[in-house]
Design a protein around this motif. Structure first.
Motif, mmCIF file in Angstrom:
data_model
loop_
_atom_site.group_PDB
_atom_site.id
_atom_site.type_symbol
_atom_site.label_atom_id
_atom_site.label_comp_id
_atom_site.label_asym_id
_atom_site.label_seq_id
_atom_site.Cartn_x
_atom_site.Cartn_y
_atom_site.Cartn_z
ATOM 1 N N MET A 298 83.701 75.022 30.006
ATOM 2 C CA MET A 298 84.835 74.651 29.157
ATOM 3 C C MET A 298 85.830 73.817 29.945
ATOM 4 O O MET A 298 86.175 74.140 31.076
ATOM 5 N N GLU A 303 91.283 76.926 25.168
ATOM 6 C CA GLU A 303 90.072 77.418 24.512
ATOM 7 C C GLU A 303 89.430 78.537 25.327
ATOM 8 O O GLU A 303 88.966 79.537 24.774
ATOM 9 N N MET A 304 89.424 78.366 26.665
ATOM 10 C CA MET A 304 88.888 79.413 27.521
ATOM 11 C C MET A 304 89.697 80.690 27.357
ATOM 12 O O MET A 304 89.137 81.795 27.294
#
Length: 383
Positions: A298, A303-304
């Protein structure tokens, strides 16, 4: 690799007839020690000596921040020196020396890249060097280490079976966390189990070892362990009724998760600095966050973070029923001690916790105590 220029402090006569000591050349500058000392116990426990640290770090550039480019350069240079010496020793028939220097070279390559995220292509290349040089050392090891390829979907996972002896043996599956290598840290753990009559299987799953940075780590890692179990069940040297699992850092979480999903196949589980969840992702050290992003493929930290807090936990996983041993530092800032206590509450079967006061991630300063304890515990559970 050699020390030059009066490493022990050459002496010379002063004009007044006294003895003056030439300043030490081979020392690590204090600013370098202050910047990188957190990593020293890990490097020293898993295969390097203090002299190796001096050789690699004495010429480090001084800067206000960590210089991982220079770190990578210095440890790679040391690795190449050990590799060349090991190859020469092998050519002269000096097997013990070849083993020592080639395994040391593999360790140096690993620690060159383990915290190096500034150049992903170079990190991936160096990961390959770790495995390549270990293969040169493998024929000279003092116990049998069998290379394997484990089918996993369309992939084959590279693995080594460290065999504890003849006949069918109990076996422990070793699951590494981000930044670990099957040829280095997991090799050390495997040796401890082999010495107690338990074979050990180390492997690179998605996002691990040579596959890190190219194949994303699986959130449902129990599926990966399912294929590893299948390979062990088919192996003539493994007693399929006596299989345990061991994991370190995030690998401890994955090991506990896999044991919960495979209750009949996995008879015991050890977690070193494992966790129940990764809810604290935003407060982790920046390098740890980079490591997670790297192994999960990623590029967006937000988002992670979302994935870490929503999917990387045991909340919806049935509690493990196999015996569980957890080893944890009470000052762990990556997976806090509270997360280990949540792991223990989640477990439904026999469980034991060894907590070390004042220790951080993996309780590394106490490994000389913890490793014999946990390997004895596993050997007893698989007896």
């Amino acid at each position: 690799m050699s020390f030059k220029g009066g490493a022990r402090g050459d002496e010379e006569r002063g004009r007044g007839g006294g003895v003056s000591v030439v300043p030490l050349v081979n020392v690590i500058p204090m600013e370098t020690i202050e910047k990188y000392h957190y990593f020293f116990p890990r490097l020293l426990f898993f295969g390097l000596g203090w002299g190796d640290l001096v050789c690699a770090l004495r010429s480090m550039k001084t800067s206000a921040q960590h210089d991982w480019d220079d770190w990578h350069h210095q440890f790679t240079k040391l690795a190449r020196s050990y590799e060349a010496a090991g190859v020469e020793a092998e050519a002269r028939g000096k097997r013990a020396t070849a083993r020592a220097w080639l395994t040391k070279a593999s360790v140096c390559y690993h620690f060159a890249e383990f915290a190096y995220f500034d150049n992903p292509a170079e990190k991936i290349r160096t990961q390959g060097e770790v495995a390549r040089v270990f293969e040169l050392a493998r024929p000279h090891l003092t116990w049998s280490v069998e290379a394997m390829r484990i089918p996993h979907g369309a992939q084959e996972l590279p693995a080594y079976l460290h065999r504890a002896g003849d006949g069918r043996r109990p076996c422990v599956i070793l699951v590494s966390g981000p930044g670990f290598a099957k040829e280095v840290e997991m090799h050390t753990f495997a040796q401890a189990f082999v010495e107690r009559g338990v074979s050990a299987l180390v492997f690179d799953g998605p996002g691990q070892g040579v596959l890190a940075g190219t194949v994303p780590m699986a959130l449902d890692f129990e599926r990966v362990v399912g294929d590893v179990l299948g390979a062990l069940h088919r192996h003539e040297a493994i007693d399929r009724d006596r299989i345990g699992i061991f994991g370190v850092t995030y690998g401890g979480y994955m090991a506990a998760r896999a044991a919960a999903f495979h209750p009949r196949e996995i008879k015991a589980c050890v977690c070193v600095s494992g966790t129940h969840d990764v809810d604290n992702f935003p407060s982790m050290h920046v390098n740890v966050r980079k490591d997670f992003m790297y192994v999960f493929g990623m590029s967006n930290e937000d988002e992670m973070c979302r994935v870490a807090q929503s999917r990387m936990n045991l909340r919806d996983v049935p509690g493990i029923t196999a015996p569980l041993l957890a080893v944890h530092g009470k000052e762990d800032r990556i997976f806090p001690y509270d997360s280990c206590l949540r792991l223990m509450s989640w477990a439904k079967g026999e469980k034991e916790l060894i907590g070390y006061d004042g220790e951080g991630q993996a309780a590394i300063n106490c490994f000389t105590d913890a490793l014999p304890r946990l390997s004895d515990w596993m050997a007893e559970k698989l007896a």
